[in-house]
Scaffold this motif. Sequence first.
Motif, short mmCIF file in Angstrom:
data_model
loop_
_atom_site.label_atom_id
_atom_site.label_comp_id
_atom_site.label_asym_id
_atom_site.label_seq_id
_atom_site.Cartn_x
_atom_site.Cartn_y
_atom_site.Cartn_z
N SER A 8 36.14 -39.55 -45.35
CA SER A 8 37.47 -39.66 -45.10
C SER A 8 38.13 -39.81 -46.64
O SER A 8 37.84 -40.61 -47.52
N ARG A 10 40.92 -40.86 -47.75
CA ARG A 10 41.45 -42.30 -48.00
C ARG A 10 40.60 -43.20 -48.46
O ARG A 10 41.04 -44.26 -49.02
N GLU A 16 44.34 -43.31 -51.19
CA GLU A 16 44.63 -44.12 -49.88
C GLU A 16 45.59 -43.62 -48.76
O GLU A 16 45.40 -43.97 -47.53
N ALA A 17 46.49 -42.86 -49.46
CA ALA A 17 47.58 -42.48 -48.40
C ALA A 17 47.09 -41.03 -47.75
O ALA A 17 47.75 -40.83 -46.72
N CYS A 18 46.19 -40.58 -48.03
CA CYS A 18 45.74 -39.15 -47.58
C CYS A 18 45.06 -39.52 -46.16
O CYS A 18 44.02 -40.18 -46.21
#
Length: 66
Positions: A8, A10, A16-18
């Motif tokens: 992941s 993020r 973190e926003a992805c």
Amino acid sequence: MANAFSYSCRDCEGMEACPASVVAETKDEVWKLMQLHAQVAHDENPADWDNETRDYLSTLIKPVSV
């Protein structure tokens, strides 16, 4: 249940926003998808990643059951 691996974006510091994440049968396949994602979504060249970055990213690949 079969085993697989996930990543992941993020979970990566600074990303973190992805919302992107991948699940694949092998770690090698996850690495290829991570590299493609980095190029397309973040305009990064994975060839520029040093060993420290690669080592860090490898800790973010997690085994999962599917």
